[in-house]
Write an enzyme that holds these catalytic residues in place. Structure first.
Site, PDB file in Angstrom:
ATOM      1  N   CYS A 115     -15.173   2.064   7.904  1.00  0.00           N
ATOM      2  CA  CYS A 115     -14.149   2.604   8.027  1.00  0.00           C
ATOM      3  C   CYS A 115     -14.220   4.218   8.306  1.00  0.00           C
ATOM      4  O   CYS A 115     -13.341   5.007   8.543  1.00  0.00           O
ATOM      5  CB  CYS A 115     -12.965   2.295   6.897  1.00  0.00           C
ATOM      6  N   HIS A 255      -7.055   6.974   6.462  1.00  0.00           N
ATOM      7  CA  HIS A 255      -7.713   5.775   6.956  1.00  0.00           C
ATOM      8  C   HIS A 255      -6.791   4.609   6.556  1.00  0.00           C
ATOM      9  O   HIS A 255      -6.067   4.749   5.403  1.00  0.00           O
ATOM     10  CB  HIS A 255      -8.793   5.235   6.337  1.00  0.00           C
ATOM     11  N   ASN A 285      -5.928  -3.170   9.225  1.00  0.00           N
ATOM     12  CA  ASN A 285      -6.958  -2.049   8.990  1.00  0.00           C
ATOM     13  C   ASN A 285      -7.933  -2.259  10.271  1.00  0.00           C
ATOM     14  O   ASN A 285      -8.452  -3.424  10.334  1.00  0.00           O
ATOM     15  CB  ASN A 285      -7.657  -2.525   7.774  1.00  0.00           C
TER      16      ASN A 285
HETATM   17  N1  ACO Z   1      -1.574 -14.240   0.463  1.00  0.00           N
HETATM   18  C1  ACO Z   1      -1.084 -14.534  -0.887  1.00  0.00           C
HETATM   19  N2  ACO Z   1      -1.764 -14.221  -1.926  1.00  0.00           N
HETATM   20  C2  ACO Z   1      -3.073 -13.633  -2.013  1.00  0.00           C
HETATM   21  C3  ACO Z   1      -3.421 -13.119  -0.779  1.00  0.00           C
HETATM   22  C4  ACO Z   1      -2.606 -13.525   0.522  1.00  0.00           C
HETATM   23  N3  ACO Z   1      -3.035 -13.033   1.718  1.00  0.00           N
HETATM   24  N4  ACO Z   1      -4.578 -12.430  -1.027  1.00  0.00           N
HETATM   25  C5  ACO Z   1      -4.644 -12.589  -2.352  1.00  0.00           C
HETATM   26  N5  ACO Z   1      -3.826 -13.251  -2.785  1.00  0.00           N
HETATM   27  C6  ACO Z   1      -3.337 -13.813  -4.320  1.00  0.00           C
HETATM   28  C7  ACO Z   1      -4.867 -13.733  -5.142  1.00  0.00           C
HETATM   29  O1  ACO Z   1      -5.342 -14.878  -5.080  1.00  0.00           O
HETATM   30  C8  ACO Z   1      -4.374 -13.420  -6.600  1.00  0.00           C
HETATM   31  O2  ACO Z   1      -3.771 -14.601  -7.090  1.00  0.00           O
HETATM   32  P1  ACO Z   1      -3.817 -15.123  -8.790  1.00  0.00           P
HETATM   33  O3  ACO Z   1      -3.435 -13.660  -9.425  1.00  0.00           O
HETATM   34  O4  ACO Z   1      -3.417 -16.390  -8.611  1.00  0.00           O
HETATM   35  O5  ACO Z   1      -5.398 -14.897  -8.815  1.00  0.00           O
HETATM   36  C9  ACO Z   1      -3.003 -12.396  -6.138  1.00  0.00           C
HETATM   37  O6  ACO Z   1      -2.655 -12.621  -4.801  1.00  0.00           O
HETATM   38  C10 ACO Z   1      -3.508 -11.106  -6.393  1.00  0.00           C
HETATM   39  O7  ACO Z   1      -4.724 -10.672  -6.196  1.00  0.00           O
HETATM   40  P2  ACO Z   1      -5.397  -9.393  -5.915  1.00  0.00           P
HETATM   41  O8  ACO Z   1      -6.553  -9.310  -5.332  1.00  0.00           O
HETATM   42  O9  ACO Z   1      -5.130  -8.602  -7.279  1.00  0.00           O
HETATM   43  O10 ACO Z   1      -4.199  -8.422  -5.130  1.00  0.00           O
HETATM   44  P3  ACO Z   1      -4.258  -7.180  -4.668  1.00  0.00           P
HETATM   45  O11 ACO Z   1      -2.992  -6.469  -4.710  1.00  0.00           O
HETATM   46  O12 ACO Z   1      -5.547  -6.203  -5.125  1.00  0.00           O
HETATM   47  O13 ACO Z   1      -4.355  -6.900  -3.182  1.00  0.00           O
HETATM   48  C11 ACO Z   1      -5.943  -6.467  -1.412  1.00  0.00           C
HETATM   49  C12 ACO Z   1      -5.414  -7.555  -2.475  1.00  0.00           C
HETATM   50  C13 ACO Z   1      -4.835  -6.367  -0.597  1.00  0.00           C
HETATM   51  C14 ACO Z   1      -7.071  -6.927  -0.729  1.00  0.00           C
HETATM   52  C15 ACO Z   1      -6.217  -5.036  -2.138  1.00  0.00           C
HETATM   53  O14 ACO Z   1      -7.044  -5.202  -3.199  1.00  0.00           O
HETATM   54  C16 ACO Z   1      -6.866  -4.165  -0.903  1.00  0.00           C
HETATM   55  O15 ACO Z   1      -6.151  -3.645  -0.135  1.00  0.00           O
HETATM   56  N6  ACO Z   1      -8.133  -3.770  -1.291  1.00  0.00           N
HETATM   57  C17 ACO Z   1      -8.578  -2.758  -0.510  1.00  0.00           C
HETATM   58  C18 ACO Z   1      -9.103  -3.075   0.600  1.00  0.00           C
HETATM   59  C19 ACO Z   1      -9.915  -2.060   1.294  1.00  0.00           C
HETATM   60  O16 ACO Z   1      -9.465  -0.659   1.033  1.00  0.00           O
HETATM   61  N7  ACO Z   1     -11.218  -2.186   2.112  1.00  0.00           N
HETATM   62  C20 ACO Z   1     -11.970  -0.974   2.274  1.00  0.00           C
HETATM   63  C21 ACO Z   1     -11.839  -0.616   3.550  1.00  0.00           C
HETATM   64  S1  ACO Z   1     -12.020  -1.683   4.899  1.00  0.00           S
HETATM   65  C22 ACO Z   1     -13.569  -1.385   5.450  1.00  0.00           C
HETATM   66  O17 ACO Z   1     -14.403  -0.775   5.242  1.00  0.00           O
HETATM   67  C23 ACO Z   1     -13.889  -2.289   6.928  1.00  0.00           C
END
Ligand code: ACO
Length: 328
Positions: A115, A255, A285
């Site tokens: 990214c 980003h 993204n």
């Molecule tokens: N739908 C429903 N539930 C979901 C989903 C989904 N799509 N994805 C995860 N969950 C669930 C999980 O299983 C978890 O359930 P549990 O509590 O029963 O275990 C719950 O939701 C919470 O999961 P978290 O991972 O804690 O959710 P979070 O709020 O952290 O959101 C996310 C996840 C959106 C991936 C977030 O962590 C994020 O945006 N991270 C950064 C991503 C990023 O910046 N990437 C880098 C750049 S990309 C690149 O370089 C190409």
């Protein structure tokens, strides 16, 4: 040594016609529009058709940027294509784009910085323009990420979209152009976001393909914290380098990884959300394409005026991060 400031002379973007909505994803994997919207801000993303490939969109975005810069492809001395989803391993997607554009006087190559790839490219092009090594550079960020996500992994498949954005950089005067830029990486965080298969370490075989080793794997939770911290820190560093206060920023283009990351970074920098651009709801993204698509949308919408201070910051797999501050 020449010290010619570089600035943006033209921008462009392009994306596939196909749209994948949250409701459609909820039919494929256990998720909901409500979860995706509240946890990420994403409502839909562009999705390439199976016969579409990265350079198609890179060429369209770059051509538009060159036209808007009122240049000819032959005027381009450097073409940097940021992508983690290249057309193929050899040659670089940069060279494929170069040939399609007819930018035959350019040195072309790819930048693999996820990214942060676009800001890596802008930073490198800026240095080369400043020292007089090149006059006009095209930096394009282009990705087809929807072909590299695992549609059984609900944590990643809801996040990513496809598209390309480009900017032409060249010499500018009157205090305009790039005031400060900084890029960084830390390979110790490799496994926070990676695609282990398909290279020489885990070779592309029927077994690695069947195991889905070529798909993106992500530790979203950990990445979230590092992303917020790094983007805020590096933004402060470039502001300090240029002697500019956050209050003076006209527009912040981060980003587009997650609306909650954007808001947390803006909060840490003390930049009001009215001065922060977000298109994550419609694009998701798009990795290296995210900032140049956003930049071009802002230009098209008249959100950037001459003299405005524009800050861009990124974070991505590697991990990599960067920031660029410019006076438009
Ligand atoms: N739908 C429903 N539930 C979901 C989903 C989904 N799509 N994805 C995860 N969950 C669930 C999980 O299983 C978890 O359930 P549990 O509590 O029963 O275990 C719950 O939701 C919470 O999961 P978290 O991972 O804690 O959710 P979070 O709020 O952290 O959101 C996310 C996840 C959106 C991936 C977030 O962590 C994020 O945006 N991270 C950064 C991503 C990023 O910046 N990437 C880098 C750049 S990309 C690149 O370089 C190409």
């Amino acid at each position: 040594m020449v010290n010619q400031r570089a600035g943006v002379l033209g921008t462009g973007h392009s994306y596939p016609e196909g749209i994948l909505t949250n409701a459609e994803l909820a039919n494929i994997v256990e998720t909901s529009d409500e979860w995706i919207t509240t946890r990420t801000g994403i409502k839909q993303r562009r999705k390439a058709a199976p016969d579409e490939y990265t350079s198609l969109f890179a060429v369209r975005a770059a051509r538009q940027a060159i036209e808007r810069a009122r240049l000819d492809p032959a005027d381009i001395d450097l073409l940097l294509c940021a992508t983690v989803t290249p057309d193929q391993i050899l040659p670089s997607t940069g060279c494929i784009v170069q040939a399609e554009l007819g930018a035959n006087n350019a040195a072309a190559m790819d930048i693999v910085a996820a990214c942060s790839g676009f800001l890596y490219g802008v930073s490198l092009a800026d240095s080369m323009i400043r020292t007089g090594q090149v006059r006009h550079a095209v930096v394009v960020g282009a990705e087809i990420l929807t072909q590299y996500v695992d549609y059984t992994d609900r944590q990643t498949c809801v996040l990513f979209g496809d598209g390309a954005g480009a900017a032409v950089l060249g010499p500018v005067d009157n205090g305009r152009g790039i005031l400060a830029s900084k890029i960084k990486s830390d390979g110790r965080y490799e496994e926070q976001l990676y695609s282990p298969g398909g290279g020489t370490r885990k070779k592309p075989t029927a077994e690695t393909l069947a195991a889905g080793d070529h798909y993106f794997k992500m530790k979203g939770n950990e990445l979230f914290k590092v992303a917020v911290r790094s983007m805020a820190e590096i933004s402060r560093e470039v502001l300090e380098q240029a002697g500019v206060k956050a209050a003076d920023i006209s527009l912040f283009i981060p980003h587009q990884a997650n609306q909650r990351i954007t808001e947390a970074v803006a909060d840490r920098l003390n930049v009001d959300l009215s001065r922060v651009y977000s298109n994550i709801a419609v694009h998701g993204n798009t990795s290296s394409a995210s900032i140049p698509i956003a930049l071009d949308e802002c230009v098209e919408a008249g959100r950037i005026k001459e003299g405005d201070l524009v800050l861009m910051a990124s974070f991505g797999g590697g991990v990599t991060w960067g920031a660029v501050l410019m006076r438009w």
